[in-house]
Motif scaffolding. Structure first.
Motif, PDB file in Angstrom:
ATOM      1  N   THR A 121      54.579  20.495  35.680  1.00 35.73           N
ATOM      2  CA  THR A 121      53.229  20.726  36.186  1.00 35.73           C
ATOM      3  C   THR A 121      53.369  21.279  37.591  1.00 35.73           C
ATOM      4  O   THR A 121      53.945  20.624  38.466  1.00 35.73           O
ATOM      5  CB  THR A 121      52.407  19.426  36.201  1.00 35.73           C
ATOM      6  OG1 THR A 121      52.253  18.950  34.857  1.00 35.73           O
ATOM      7  CG2 THR A 121      51.027  19.673  36.808  1.00 35.73           C
ATOM      8  N   ILE A 123      51.543  22.890  41.046  1.00 36.51           N
ATOM      9  CA  ILE A 123      50.268  22.879  41.762  1.00 36.51           C
ATOM     10  C   ILE A 123      50.363  23.785  42.985  1.00 36.51           C
ATOM     11  O   ILE A 123      51.349  23.775  43.703  1.00 36.51           O
ATOM     12  CB  ILE A 123      49.848  21.452  42.175  1.00 36.51           C
ATOM     13  CG1 ILE A 123      50.915  20.781  43.034  1.00 36.51           C
ATOM     14  CG2 ILE A 123      49.598  20.603  40.943  1.00 36.51           C
ATOM     15  CD1 ILE A 123      50.533  19.382  43.498  1.00 36.51           C
ATOM     16  N   MET A 129      46.334  16.370  42.778  1.00 39.96           N
ATOM     17  CA  MET A 129      46.378  15.816  41.429  1.00 39.96           C
ATOM     18  C   MET A 129      45.332  14.708  41.273  1.00 39.96           C
ATOM     19  O   MET A 129      45.314  13.748  42.054  1.00 39.96           O
ATOM     20  CB  MET A 129      47.761  15.245  41.138  1.00 39.96           C
ATOM     21  CG  MET A 129      48.834  16.293  40.941  1.00 39.96           C
ATOM     22  SD  MET A 129      48.614  17.236  39.404  1.00 39.96           S
ATOM     23  CE  MET A 129      49.086  16.007  38.175  1.00 39.96           C
ATOM     24  N   ALA A 136      54.212  16.174  39.672  1.00 41.18           N
ATOM     25  CA  ALA A 136      53.872  17.590  39.815  1.00 41.18           C
ATOM     26  C   ALA A 136      54.743  18.199  40.904  1.00 41.18           C
ATOM     27  O   ALA A 136      55.211  17.500  41.807  1.00 41.18           O
ATOM     28  CB  ALA A 136      52.394  17.763  40.170  1.00 41.18           C
TER      29      ALA A 136
END
Length: 268
Positions: A121, A123, A129, A136
């Motif tokens: 994941t 970002i 988050m 992440a």
């Protein structure tokens, strides 16, 4: 042996449904699912989380069969540790969709779930988050989000509420992607036409089961297609109003063992 259920397939969302706020499953819920299994029912996790974020939970629950992940974009086999089926979101379309949304509401902050059993994941700067327990990787620029195949894009806006952002995104994106809301602070873009229902239908077919066999539990608007497909949809007390409006039944909250309440009643 426990009394058999009227449903051969129990499809459960995770966050806000089977999981409590601390990301755990209560002993009561475990016992109810185990009793349903003894009665011949199969438990299928149907979640917006991507497969890599689901694997530890599946292991903890002792699930060694299929799981529907990534809002229906991934069908993961916990027993073999491999992806049985997946579909990716075209990265050029995703970038174009973000541009259309930002043309309407100004800057949004984005994240992506990469495809695959080991996908990360990612970002971008400014994205926070909504679920702090999920790992992440922060990247320095948005263009890094598109370097590897992705299953979906997650969006946050600094001012708009989730419902407002989802409504604007649907109008702006059109057929470029499917827009859904899967939890607080979680508006998502996924491949067009892909929903929890499409993933659930694929899993059920591989298991030799049908919609008529399926009891589904959920709490957010991304569960609406799943409820439309299943024979019976049960919304948690903490569910979004849109899901409650289409549910066949309401139960207690995820913190109050709502799934167990229903299963215990159905098993007598």
């Amino acid at each position: 042996m426990a009394a058999p259920l009227a449903y051969a397939l129990i499809a459960t969302d995770l966050d806000g449904t089977l999981l409590r706020c601390d990301d755990t499953v209560s002993d009561r819920s475990r016992r109810a699912l185990a009793a349903a299994s003894e009665g011949g029912a199969r438990h299928l996790v149907v979640t917006g989380r991507p497969a890599p974020r689901v694997r530890p939970l599946l292991e903890e629950l002792g699930c060694d069969g299929l799981a529907v992940c990534g809002q229906g974009a991934q069908l993961y086999d916990a027993g073999s540790g491999r992806m049985v089926w997946s579909v990716t979101l075209d990265r050029e379309l995703a970038e174009a969709a973000l541009g259309k949304i930002e043309a309407e509401v100004g800057q949004v902050f984005a994240a992506v779930d990469q495809d695959g059993v080991d996908g990360l994941t990612l970002i971008e700067p400014g994205y926070e988050m909504p679920h702090p327990t999920l790992p992440a990787v922060r990247v320095p620029r948005r263009d890094v989000l598109w370097e590897e195949p992705i299953s979906k894009v997650l969006l946050r806006h600094p001012a708009l509420a989730d419902d407002e952002l989802a409504e604007v995104a649907r109008a702006a994106v059109g057929s470029l992607a499917t827009v859904t809301m899967s939890g607080p602070g979680t508006v998502e873009l996924q491949p067009c036409g892909v929903t929890k229902a499409t993933g659930l239908a694929l899993a059920a077919e591989r298991m030799g089961l049908r919609a008529a066999d399926t009891l589904a539990f959920g709490d957010m608007p991304n569960d609406i297609p799943m409820f439309a497909w299943a024979a019976h949809g049960v919304a948690m007390a903490n569910a979004h109003l849109e899901l409650k409006a289409v549910a066949d039944e309401l139960t207690a909250s995820n913190e109050e063992d709502g799934i167990a309440v229903v299963l215990e009643r159905l098993m007598g």
